[in-house]
Write an enzyme that holds these catalytic residues in place. Structure first.
Site, short mmCIF file in Angstrom:
data_model
loop_
_atom_site.label_atom_id
_atom_site.label_comp_id
_atom_site.label_asym_id
_atom_site.label_seq_id
_atom_site.Cartn_x
_atom_site.Cartn_y
_atom_site.Cartn_z
N SER A 153 0.84 -1.20 0.00
CA SER A 153 0.00 0.00 0.00
C SER A 153 0.88 1.25 0.00
CB SER A 153 -0.97 -0.04 1.19
OG SER A 153 -1.96 0.95 1.04
N ASP A 259 -9.67 -4.30 -5.17
CA ASP A 259 -9.02 -3.19 -4.49
C ASP A 259 -9.44 -1.87 -5.13
OD1 ASP A 259 -7.31 -1.44 -3.21
OD2 ASP A 259 -5.46 -2.40 -3.87
N HIS A 289 -5.02 -11.96 -1.68
CA HIS A 289 -3.67 -11.43 -1.74
C HIS A 289 -2.69 -12.57 -1.95
CE1 HIS A 289 -4.70 -7.31 -0.24
NE2 HIS A 289 -5.76 -7.99 0.14
#
Length: 300
Positions: A153, A259, A289
């Protein structure tokens, strides 16, 4: 999160954290310890070492027998979380065990108390520390000529810009050499809403209002979300990619269709490809993920 008059924020939620495990007499598969890099900035790292490497007698000699080095930057929108946050501690420990690598996880300064580029500067300072510190777990067990910058991120954004910051002076880091960047769900933004931002505006994990707030707190004062720190696709893209090509490192960008940041990440990959940067993209369906198998292959 509460804004304070002095420009700081009070973080109302404390996420679970994990202490390091430096004691080699235990039987855990991965050892970890915290080391101060710059006490004036409260900049420190958590180093992860596979136990089997620590138990080898004598330590593996020669670069060919040493482990690759991953310099990892945690997520949290530049505003929250820590290298000690349990989800990131566990991720780094798992990478050290599954991939067989020395992992250096960076505790960088957070916004808004320290707006960008403070976190990038901390990343650069950590790379210089790795080169010169002589820290035993790094110098004895890590092949610093096989260094990969990785982040999740906001940490993916940080890995990219830390790499850019040293691109013009890579010779000064030798023998440390950056072989690649691994960006896991990298955090990018922009003024105009992307399709996935509109589609997932009210996502339960990362809603659009949260990303808006994080950029408001993290970016330098007076700039918009098309600033290069947020949107590297909008400005200076060709210049950045030219620097990356000179370093000679490759990219792995991993994300998923569930996402909110997905379309930004796809655009980022296309920017790299369009400017001649070697990049592998892995975008999973849904919100899973699945990363480690791709990382291990990428680092081979």
């Amino acid at each position: 999160m509460v804004n304070n008059p002095d420009g700081s924020v009070t973080r109302l939620v404390t996420l679970p954290s994990t202490a390091p495990s430096p004691d080699h007499t235990t039987h855990i598969p991965v050892l970890s310890k915290d080391i101060t890099v710059n006490p004036d900035k409260n900049l420190w790292v958590r180093v992860f070492l596979p136990r089997e490497a620590r138990d080898s007698t004598p330590p593996a000699a020669g670069a060919a027998k040493k482990l690759p080095l991953i310099v990892y930057f945690h997520g949290g929108g530049f505003v929250i979380c820590s290298a000690a946050t349990t989800i990131f501690h566990d991720l780094c420990a798992l990478m050290a065990a599954e991939i067989g690598a020395v992992v250096v996880s960076v505790e960088y300064r957070l916004a808004p108390e320290h707006r960008l580029p403070a976190a990038y500067e901390d990343g650069v300072e950590t790379l210089k520390w790795i080169k010169s510190s002589g820290e035993a777990w790094v110098s004895e067990y890590a092949d610093v000529s096989r260094c990969y910058l990785m982040g999740s991120s906001a940490g993916g954004n940080l890995a990219y810009f830390a790499g850019l910051h040293v691109a013009d002076s890579v010779a000064d880091l030798e023998p440390l050499k950056i072989r690649g960047m691994i960006l896991h769900h990298p955090f990018f933004g922009g003024i105009h809403r992307s399709g996935s931002e509109v589609r997932l505006e009210n996502d339960g994990v990362l809603p659009l209002c949260s990303t808006d707030l994080m950029w408001e707190l993290a970016l330098p004062e007076g700039v918009d979300r098309d600033h290069e720190y947020s949107n590297p696709m909008a400005k200076n893209a060709s210049e950045h990619c030219s620097k990356i090509r000179r370093v000679g490192c490759k990219f792995l960008v991993a994300g998923c269709e569930g996402d909110l940041l997905h379309d930004r990440q796809v655009e980022f990959v296309e920017m790299l490809k369009g400017n001649g940067v070697e990049v592998e993209a892995v975008f999973e369906r849904g919100d899973c993920h699945a990363l480690f198998g791709h990382v291990k292959k990428f680092m081979a």
